[in-house]
Enzyme design. Structure first.
Site, short mmCIF file in Angstrom:
data_model
loop_
_atom_site.label_atom_id
_atom_site.label_comp_id
_atom_site.label_asym_id
_atom_site.label_seq_id
_atom_site.Cartn_x
_atom_site.Cartn_y
_atom_site.Cartn_z
N HIS B 49 -5.01 -4.61 -7.39
CA HIS B 49 -4.21 -5.14 -6.15
C HIS B 49 -4.68 -6.71 -6.03
CE1 HIS B 49 -3.09 -1.20 -4.14
NE2 HIS B 49 -4.48 -0.87 -4.64
N SER B 338 -9.32 -1.94 -8.57
CA SER B 338 -9.13 -3.45 -8.61
C SER B 338 -10.53 -4.30 -8.85
CB SER B 338 -8.25 -3.76 -7.66
OG SER B 338 -7.29 -3.30 -7.45
#
Lengths: 419, 478
Positions: B49, B338
């Site tokens: 992300h 992430s």
């Protein structure tokens, strides 16, 4: 430069190569990814093969053996354990093998004979856990017949396709208990003879209009839940049956393996999932032919053989006589009751005596008439007592009838009142 | 005596082990399953992300943005499939547009580069298959996709190559403080460690409570997915989100690094690690995704799966010393993948603050490379096969994975013990036939190379047996 490269050494490739040799081609190569010729026939150790073609009952390996013998008397070259990675629109074939290395071979013609693969659980989105013990019927067949291992002992089979039916019997003979065969449609997708010989003979219940609605078990299948479905194939709450089992076999359809075909830019028919073909099994790319299960899924290997012989002969003719002159073409339209036809279009000028037309119906029909029309004009009609989606239909359209048609040929089914 | 013992080898445990293996330390990792990456790490959206979603000032925000930047370097360095494709959050109404502006503001505050608010038409110019109902979008060019299990494997393998010791099939059953650290009881005996790191994912609460008073509750949240065949792989070129809600980032449609299309997830509370899919959940995912991209062809589905997020009763990641020499890395729900490498860095920083001596190794190996036959140009393929013929035998026809690549996986630092272990390392069985053709051949290679009976090789976790017994005639040897 080869006259013909055949991709796949199963029944389609073998018959196609033999026919092309008969028709006069001399530089022919078969490329087979497995370690031996014969394709999926090698794991089909049951009998029933060859009734149409040899007029006798053979096992799969025996049927393949006949063609491998025939091939031995020709000069056809075979590369085993070699996988084709790419076919270009210039008819260059990229292939790789442990012993044969990486090679690019050119051919004047190509026969696509890669066969098909099985639909998986993911394709039909069965909910539940994802334990071990869920096999496609063909994978289970390989374990039992080729590897010598039984993948499970209490079995439910989803789908009544022929391989599933054959495996119901096979697993039973190996000592497994087959609890049920479950089919979402109100009719079986397999041959009637297999329903009788593989289920009825072993008292295995067939649940029509049912499907698997849940799979349970963390590491290995422990239970499957089977529910009845309504006429829109939606599960009916309250009809759940729970089977304690360790294995679920899937026989839920076959998909022609056309990744190479797509890559080459050849037109695909979404109805067959195979290449769009002409009357001689030539694809949209001149000089490239397709036959057998890569073109459309057959029920009987005998028909694969016949179709591939036509394709092999046509490939030879293409190489020896040059590209077919453009002539009038007829598009074949699917009328009422028909789900697909092969071929999808016909050049009457290229038909010698008669054109073979294969198709499947999209519902079970009683006594019926198969009508072939062109515009308002009826070209031909054929009677049948019974038609079912599980059984491929075949009609022959004589050349002189085709000459009376223009632009389209429509094939449709008309049920007739029984007397 | 380990200097540090990490409990759990998902992406967080692996990233921490990787980071620690840069120092002159004796590092151990215990993992309950027979492979790394076998929980939440292998079943998620595979998204790195951009970092506009978490609240500014939170650990999530800081570690997400830092982790995304590290992922780009690490994936290149460790040969992990990674594609910086960018993402779009779609808006369908004026309320959504308000939320998109809020995300833009948050993202800017979090330091996310390149964010832009687009009109519906601008979004459709980037992604022609978006719904005509889309009125606005937030474009985040720094979002990326990766292969999460390969990412975890790469980190864990590199840690092992640099001396970390991995104990598979070793479940922690008890923790007792000692004079100089912890006594760790496991299903395979006792291990001693000066520091313990809790990276146990869904079991982090249970592990925490072995060492310290209860301080958080894990509320597992399941997400269900469709994975579609490569024929749908370019339906979109970016990760397509809808506006996030309180329960999660909503249903996304995204390409995968393997060339497929992934669609999901929903968010349903479940007990434990229940990764079953449900008819209702899948129907919801399908309908919701079609709002974003109406042309997705679900007939091309090749697999459904579900993953469980380790959400907790707290809003943020739980990264803190819960007891002396005991560090929690808990509640690592989205954007955990992430953030993972940044969590690893931060964990080492906290261990250092708690007294762990951190001396850099001179000989740290920071690179990893594997053969991916399919991706090589023809000349390279030819050369490789000529040198090593095993690369000429294609085992997985859907993904063009060769025997050579499977042999590489079998001789790697963390050899696979199951058919799916081979799938995660070499890619055999990932494709449209889902191992129908290559499964028996992978099993044969595992049996041959590891000297095991095919009957003893599981599909995936221990207990997921594949073969019941030999047939009457036994092995046919054909």
């Amino acid at each position: 430069m080869y006259d013909l490269i055949v991709i796949g050494g199963g029944p389609a490739g073998l018959a196609g190569a033999c026919a092309a040799w008969e028709a006069g081609l001399r530089r022919i190569l078969i490329v087979e990814r497995d370690r031996e010729l014969g394709g999926i026939l090698n794991q089909c150790i049951h009998n029933g093969f060859g009734l149409h073609y040899f007029k006798e009952e053979l096992t799969g390996p025996e049927y393949a053996g006949r063609f491998i013998e025939m091939l031995r008397d020709t000069g056809v070259e075979v590369r085993l354990d070699t996988m084709v990675l790419e076919v270009t629109d210039q008819r260059k074939v990229h292939m790789v093998g442990k012993d044969t290395g990486y090679r690019v071979e050119e051919a004047k013609s190509i026969l696509l004979a890669m066969g098909c693969r099985e639909r998986t659980r993911g394709a039909i989105a069965i909910p539940g856990t994802r334990p071990a013990g869920i096999f496609t019927a063909g994978a289970a067949q390989r374990y039992v017949n080729m590897e010598g291992w039984l993948p499970g002992k209490r079995v439910v089979i989803l789908g009544s396709g022929d391989i599933g039916l054959i495996m119901a019997r096979r697993m039973t003979l190996e000592g497994a208990k087959v609890l049920a065969c479950v089919e979402v449609m109100p009719y079986s997708g397999g041959l009637n003879r297999n329903i009788v010989q593989c289920l009825h003979d072993y008292d295995i219940p067939l649940y029509l209009s049912h499907t698997v609605t849940d799979i349970r078990g963390v590491n290995r299948v422990e239970q499957v839940v089977v529910s009845q479905v309504d006429d829109r194939r939606q599960p009916i709450p309250g009809t759940e049956m729970v089977f304690d089992c360790d294995t679920l076999l899937l026989s839920v359809g076959l998909i022609p393996e056309n990744e190479l075909t797509r890559q080459a830019g050849i037109a695909i028919d979404p109805r067959t999932n195979g290449a769009v073909v002409w009357e001689n099994m030539e694809t949209s790319l001149p000089g490239v032919f397709a036959s057998g299960n890569v073109a459309h899924v057959h029920d009987l290997v005998d028909f694969v053989t016949a179709e591939s012989q036509r394709a092999g002969t046509a490939a030879a003719r293409y190489v020896l006589e040059g590209e077919a002159a453009e002539g009038d073409a007829l598009e074949i339209v699917n009328g009422d009751g028909v789900s697909y036809t092969v071929p999808q279009h016909v050049r009457p000028g290229r038909v010698e005596k008669a054109c073979d037309l294969f198709f499947r119906v999209n519902r079970v029909c009683g006594p019926s008439r198969i009508k072939v029309t062109s515009g308002d004009k009826q070209i031909a009609a054929f009677s049948r007592d019974y038609l079912a989606p599980g059984e491929m239909e075949h009609i022959l359209l004589p050349r002189k009838l085709l000459d009376g048609a223009s632009e389209t040929l429509c094939v449709s089914i008309e049920e007739v009142e029984s007397e | 005596m380990y200097d540090v013992l990490i409990i759990g080898c998902g992406i967080v445990g692996a990233a921490t082990a990787f980071e620690l293996s840069k120092y002159q330390l004796k590092v151990g990792i215990v993992e309950r399953e027979n492979d790394v990456a076998n929980g939440t790490t292998k079943a998620n959206s595979a998204i790195i992300h951009a970092g506009y979603d978490p609240m500014p000032g939170s650990l999530m925000a800081r570690l997400n943005v830092r982790g995304s930047a590290l992922a780009r370097e690490l994936c290149a360095q460790l040969d992990v499939p990674y594609l910086p494709c960018g993402s779009l959050v779609l808006g369908f109404s004026t309320e959504d547009e308000v939320l998109l502006k809020e995300l833009f503001r948050r993202g800017t505050q979090n330091g996310v580069p390149g964010l832009a608010l687009l009109t519906g038409d601008e979004a459709r110019a980037l992604e022609p298959n978006l719904s005509p109902a889309v009125t606005a979008a937030l474009h985040a060019p720094s979002a990326a996709i990766c292969s999460p299990w390969e990412y975890c494997l790469a980190l864990a393998e590199t840690a092992v190559r640099n001396g970390a010791q991995l104990h598979l099939e070793t479940a922690v059953t008890g923790l007792t403080p000692t004079a100089d650290g912890w006594r760790v009881e496991t299903s395979r005996g006792v291990l001693d460690a000066r520091y313990v790191v809790n990276a146990a994912g869904l079991d982090a609460q249970a592990v925490h409570e072995m060492a310290a008073p209860s301080s958080f509750t894990i509320h597992p949240s399941r997400g269900e997915y469709f994975l579609l065949d490569k024929s749908e792989g370019d339906r979109v070129g970016r990760v397509i989100f809808q506006c996030p809600s309180r329960v999660g980032k909503g249903v996304l449609v995204a390409p995968t690094v393997h060339g497929n299309l992934i669609v999901g997830p929903n968010a349903e509370p479940v007990e434990g690690d229940d990764t079953a899919t449900t008819a209702g959940g899948l129907a919801y995912v399908r309908q919701t995704a079609l709002r974003s991209v109406p042309s997705v062809e679900f007939r091309a589905s090749i697999r459904n799966f579900a993953g469980v997020r380790a959400s907790t009763d707290r809003e943020d990641f739980i990264i803190e010393e819960a007891a002396p020499h005991f560090l929690d890395l808990a509640g690592i729900c989205s954007p955990g993948l992430s953030a993972a490498p940044a969590i690893g860095e931060y964990a080492v920083e906290l261990l250092g603050q708690a007294g762990l001596a951190l001396e850099r190794k001179a000989d740290f190996t920071a690179s990893r490379k594997r053969v991916r036959f399919r991706e090589l140009p023809p000349e390279e393929k030819a050369r490789l096969v000529a040198e090593q013929p095993a690369y000429g035998r294609v085992i997985c026809r859907c993904e063009t994975v060769t025997e050579g690549e499977i042999l590489d996986a079998l001789s790697g630092p963390i050899p696979p013990r199951s058919v799916d272990g081979v799938k995660r390392r070499a890619g055999a069985g990932l494709g449209r036939c889902q191992g129908g053709f290559c499964g028996p051949r992978v099993l044969e290679l595992l049996a041959r190379e590891q000297g095991r009976s095919p009957g003893d090789i599981p599909q995936d976790k221990a207990g997921s047996w594949l073969l019941a017994c030999e047939t009457k005639g036994g092995h046919a040897d054909v």
